[in-house]
Write a protein that holds these residues in place. Sequence first.
Motif, PDB file in Angstrom:
ATOM      1  N   ASN A  82      -0.869 -40.384   4.270  1.00 59.78           N
ATOM      2  CA  ASN A  82      -0.317 -39.920   2.998  1.00 59.78           C
ATOM      3  C   ASN A  82      -1.355 -39.036   2.313  1.00 59.78           C
ATOM      4  O   ASN A  82      -2.548 -39.087   2.638  1.00 59.78           O
ATOM      5  N   ASN A 131       3.937 -44.302  -3.064  1.00 59.11           N
ATOM      6  CA  ASN A 131       3.647 -43.018  -2.409  1.00 59.11           C
ATOM      7  C   ASN A 131       2.275 -42.456  -2.781  1.00 59.11           C
ATOM      8  O   ASN A 131       2.005 -41.281  -2.555  1.00 59.11           O
ATOM      9  N   ILE A 141       4.019 -38.525   0.067  1.00 59.75           N
ATOM     10  CA  ILE A 141       4.813 -39.160   1.114  1.00 59.75           C
ATOM     11  C   ILE A 141       5.040 -40.630   0.763  1.00 59.75           C
ATOM     12  O   ILE A 141       4.106 -41.322   0.347  1.00 59.75           O
ATOM     13  N   ASP A 142       6.277 -41.110   0.931  1.00 57.62           N
ATOM     14  CA  ASP A 142       6.553 -42.538   0.772  1.00 57.62           C
ATOM     15  C   ASP A 142       5.832 -43.298   1.880  1.00 57.62           C
ATOM     16  O   ASP A 142       6.087 -43.086   3.061  1.00 57.62           O
ATOM     17  N   MET A 143       4.922 -44.213   1.498  1.00 57.17           N
ATOM     18  CA  MET A 143       4.057 -44.869   2.473  1.00 57.17           C
ATOM     19  C   MET A 143       4.387 -46.351   2.655  1.00 57.17           C
ATOM     20  O   MET A 143       4.352 -46.867   3.769  1.00 57.17           O
ATOM     21  N   ASN A 181       5.668 -50.517   6.314  1.00 58.83           N
ATOM     22  CA  ASN A 181       5.053 -49.215   6.117  1.00 58.83           C
ATOM     23  C   ASN A 181       5.996 -48.123   6.623  1.00 58.83           C
ATOM     24  O   ASN A 181       6.583 -48.214   7.702  1.00 58.83           O
ATOM     25  N   LEU A 182       6.157 -47.090   5.821  1.00 62.94           N
ATOM     26  CA  LEU A 182       7.008 -45.960   6.164  1.00 62.94           C
ATOM     27  C   LEU A 182       6.227 -44.830   6.824  1.00 62.94           C
ATOM     28  O   LEU A 182       6.790 -44.030   7.562  1.00 62.94           O
ATOM     29  N   SER A 183       4.937 -44.742   6.522  1.00 68.50           N
ATOM     30  CA  SER A 183       4.106 -43.684   7.076  1.00 68.50           C
ATOM     31  C   SER A 183       2.679 -44.196   7.216  1.00 68.50           C
ATOM     32  O   SER A 183       2.202 -44.962   6.378  1.00 68.50           O
ATOM     33  N   LYS A 184       1.999 -43.758   8.265  1.00 66.00           N
ATOM     34  CA  LYS A 184       0.607 -44.147   8.475  1.00 66.00           C
ATOM     35  C   LYS A 184      -0.371 -43.245   7.735  1.00 66.00           C
ATOM     36  O   LYS A 184      -1.553 -43.553   7.627  1.00 66.00           O
TER      37      LYS A 184
END
Length: 268
Positions: free
Chosen positions: A180, A240, A210-212, A175-178
């Motif tokens: 989105n 994303n 956002i890339d998630m 995971n790139l982001s928590k």
Amino acid sequence: MIKSVFAILFASCISFSTSLAQGRWTMGFDVARRSEIRQNEDSYKYLYTRGGGGPMFSIGGSIAFQYSETWRFESGVLSTPYSRTVAVYYNEPGYQRLLNRPLMYGSHTNTIEIPSKIIYNPSVQWKSINLNLLFGLNTYLLAGNLNSRGETWLASIPVYPSPPTNLSVQYFTENLSKINFSLEAGGEAMWNLGKRFIFIYRLTGRLGFIDMVEMEGSYKTGQNISENPESVHPFRIVSNGSALHHIFSLRYRMGKKKEKENWWEYED
């Protein structure tokens, strides 16, 4: 965590039905067929990318407030999947894919989705169906970590004639982001099923911000891919939140008629 959120939403809806409803509030059960649109980096073109990450389904509850005959506001809580798998086939001249879809996308991760929608009624009706426009902003909260590795030794999509080489696919997901967000726009068709129940079908598109979720890996070809592969080709896939949604919803109109009959008040 998701079950607790659903319980809170249900309790809130019951509270509305006994105090604030008066015919303007509706609560519903929603199911969405989600075709995820992922970003693919694959120079050798073995990845199967048609239809994004494959069909998946969101499920949850919603609550809406009819502000006027023209405008309706809506929110809710849903469990929405992000794909975590890939499909590969032997994409070489002289070989034809036997299936127009992958055999199975068996792995995904869920996020908590909190939609914020505005529905506009342009006064367009066909028979007993009202046609409306929809705009929204969706918030996604990743439900836990999804760092994982995977490997398969067979092509997931058969081709004709049978490929002369084996295929090995290895990938790592993280995971790139928590969190989105995605913008949403589309249309809805709404049927009134009597005084209390409503059925809604929606077709909407979503554009993520956002890339998630990221998946990186490689596929190998050759007769001895475990020790001496003939070719190794890297790939990268990013999710994303962009997707196409077919949404089906059954709504219940809450509240009772009081003193004066208005357009938003209905009797049992």
